[in-house]
Write an enzyme that holds these catalytic residues in place. Structure first.
Site, PDB file in Angstrom:
ATOM      1  CG  HIS A 184      -2.097  -0.712   0.959  1.00 49.55           C
ATOM      2  ND1 HIS A 184      -2.862  -1.285   1.895  1.00 49.55           N
ATOM      3  CD2 HIS A 184      -2.970  -0.722  -0.073  1.00 49.55           C
ATOM      4  CE1 HIS A 184      -4.154  -1.724   1.595  1.00 49.55           C
ATOM      5  NE2 HIS A 184      -4.098  -1.515   0.161  1.00 49.55           N
ATOM      6  CG  ASN A 434      -0.751  -4.948  -9.611  1.00 51.03           C
ATOM      7  OD1 ASN A 434       0.125  -4.828 -10.085  1.00 51.03           O
ATOM      8  ND2 ASN A 434      -1.779  -3.907  -9.243  1.00 51.03           N
ATOM      9  CG  ASP A 435      -5.244  -9.998  -9.591  1.00 48.36           C
ATOM     10  OD1 ASP A 435      -4.929 -10.513  -8.309  1.00 48.36           O
ATOM     11  OD2 ASP A 435      -6.433  -9.378  -9.661  1.00 48.36           O
ATOM     12  CB  CYS A 482      -4.208  -1.697 -16.940  1.00 47.81           C
ATOM     13  SG  CYS A 482      -5.109  -3.221 -16.631  1.00 47.81           S
TER      14      CYS A 482
END
Length: 557
Positions: A184, A434-435, A482
């Site tokens: 984060h 990310n995933d 993205c």
């Protein structure tokens, strides 16, 4: 000079005196209450309510990921289960301080045992508990210091509430000993354009008022710099500042090869900043903001107005909207409230929408109506697509509503490996790195204990990206990225070398990526990508790409 190494966020450089984050408040003693349960209950309830209200106020003053994180923290603070745990301890004779401390600690342990997204949220509980304890004791909550002059902030890690509201006129740079490139703290630092080095293990030895150079481009913190080093850093910072304030140009390689630079956005209100920074459109518009705080799905008219506002801001430009991506870290009571042992591998994304198809149909209706009222080039895509059948289902449904361009997100290896087949049905593909990294490396992207595995530079991830790039080129279908990887200036060059035609990122990252692309030709990008692909692990891939980028191409004999 001595160097401390970590992971740099962006390409910035800054110098200044260190100021360390204050230590956490000490835990209260487990002593019996002297004022009675009723008084302790009131004290605890008021303190928790004050903290939740403060977090919501902070959320209202920011946008994007920062707002989402702060709103989530406020919801955690007011969780009925936590309230019951605090009440139970107060009834047993504890003080409000001990009841809050012990209840939050127990809840934290439970979340850590669950793991995944909930396990990562356990760290947020520490911050909330500290804020509540500070309210009960009548002292300032531990947080960002204010020495009265600009400084370099050093911390173990930052709570989302602190990162979201950093005063960029005071905080010159950020150094953390914990965290990785997808934490984060890193995501919010990138979004706000903060010069940062995270995961700098030796930074805990830095002392207040010690002058350092924080170089995000090299991922280093230099201690005891001499005058020449400080002068070079200042010159670099000035050059970046001048480049950032220059009128933005379309993304392109040094030989003129175009690379569309797009923005990742979470709310229509974020559009103005993206346009000002030269975004050529939107590569990912997250629609979850309409759903996450609701107990039922928003109406078609409410959705239409939000989409219309976004599309109007990008008239004549491409806007890629991702339909609702719920499940895993974003459960919704009206969509997927059933307990799942491993929600990251459960009913999420398109799977969840198919199980409640009326919600998907309403969203597509609202998008089609907003599209008819505006002049943007609307593209829609489905999250968490895994099979050819899912691709056929979504693209057919989108076209049923008159939406001209329908695509899929590539976030799981199965989708990447079948990209040539999926792209015969979809109009485009957008890779969510990310995933894709999470599922390729079997490492939860929000779990700190496996953060070292969550690196999009890993050759296994890059090979999958290349697979999708090749399929897109063969079929004449656009392929973009993205995920957070697109915001890494050097990795952006690698992605282009792997066949990616557009990159979407937090608006604050656009300038660095634009400059990085402009330094390399298409041939350079392919050569740098091949160097990264030839490595055995993420660190080696990054090092190989760095070396290749700094070396001139060898002419063919």
């Amino acid at each position: 000079m001595a160097e401390i190494r970590g992971v740099g966020i962006g390409q910035g450089v800054a110098t200044g005196p260190v100021r360390r984050m204050a230590e956490a408040l000490p835990a209260p003693d487990d002593t019996p209450s002297t004022v009675g349960a009723d008084a302790e209950r009131v004290r605890a309830q008021e303190a928790i309510a004050d903290v939740a209200a403060d977090l919501n106020r902070r959320a209202e003053s920011v946008t994007g990921s920062a707002q989402e994180v702060l709103e989530a923290q406020a919801m955690i603070a007011e969780d009925p289960t936590l309230a019951d745990e605090v009440e139970e301890r107060i009834v047993a004779g504890s003080t409000a301080e001990w009841a809050v401390h012990d209840a939050f600690a127990g809840f934290r342990a439970s979340l850590e045992a669950v793991g995944g997204y909930l396990g990562e949220r356990a760290a947020d509980l520490d911050d909330i508990a500290q804020r509540v304890l500070a309210r009960l004791r009548g002292v300032p909550a531990p947080g960002v210091p204010d020495p009265g002059h600009p400084f370099v902030l050093v911390a173990r890690d930052l709570a989302p509430a602190d990162t979201a509201l950093l005063d960029l006129d005071k905080v010159l740079a950020l150094i953390t000993t914990d965290g990785g490139p997808t934490s984060h703290t890193a995501i919010l630092a990138r979004e706000k354009g903060i010069v940062a080095v995270v995961g700098a293990a030796g930074a805990d030895a830095l002392a207040d008022d010690e002058t350092v150079i924080v170089d995000a481009a090299s991922g280093t913190v230099s201690t005891d710099p001499d005058a020449a080093a400080l002068e070079r850093a200042a010159a670099r910072a000035a050059d970046r500042q001048a480049a950032d304030t220059a009128p933005p140009t379309p993304g392109a390689l040094a030989d003129g090869t175009p690379v569309a630079l797009l923005a990742n956005l979470g709310k229509p209100a974020d559009a103005a900043d993206a346009v000002a920074r030269g975004a050529e459109g939107v590569g990912l518009f997250r629609t979850e903001f309409l759903f996450l705080s609701a107990t039922h799905a928003p109406t078609v008219s409410a959705q239409r107005e939000a989409y219309r506002e976004l599309l109007a801001a990008f008239s004549g430009k491409k806007v890629v909207v991702r339909v609702l991506d719920a499940g895993a870290d974003k459960p919704l009571p009206f969509l997927n409230d059933a307990h799942e042992e491993n929600p990251a591998l459960g009913l999420r994304g398109l799977r969840a929408l198919r199980a409640s198809e009326d919600i998907l149909r309403e969203q597509l209706t609202a998008l089609a109506e907003a599209d008819a009222e505006t002049e943007a080039d609307l593209w829609v895509m489905a999250p968490m697509v895994t099979t050819v059948e899912e691709t056929v289902y979504f693209t057919a449904l989108a076209r049923e509503f008159g939406l001209r361009t329908a695509g899929v997100m590539v976030e799981v290896p199965a989708c990447a490996l079948l990209a040539d087949r999926l792209l015969t049905h979809a109009d485009f593909a957008s890779i969510g790195t990310n995933d894709l990294t999470q599922y390729t490396m079997a490492a939860d992207r929000l779990l700190g204990s496996v953060a070292s595995f969550q690196d999009p530079w890993h050759p296994a991830v890059l090979r999958l990206v290349a697979e999708v790039g090749r399929a897109g080129a063969a079929l004449g279908k656009p392929v973009g990225v993205c995920g957070e990887a697109a915001a890494d200036p050097l990795l952006a060059v690698v992605l282009v070398g792997l066949g990616i035609g557009s990159l979407s990122m937090a608006p604050a990252a656009l300038s660095d990526v634009r400059r990085s692309l402009a330094q390399h030709t298409a041939g350079d990008a392919r050569r740098i990508a091949e160097a990264a692909l030839g490595a055995d692990d993420a660190a080696s891939a990054r090092a190989a790409a760095t070396s290749a980028a700094s070396s001139p191409a060898v002419p063919s004999p």
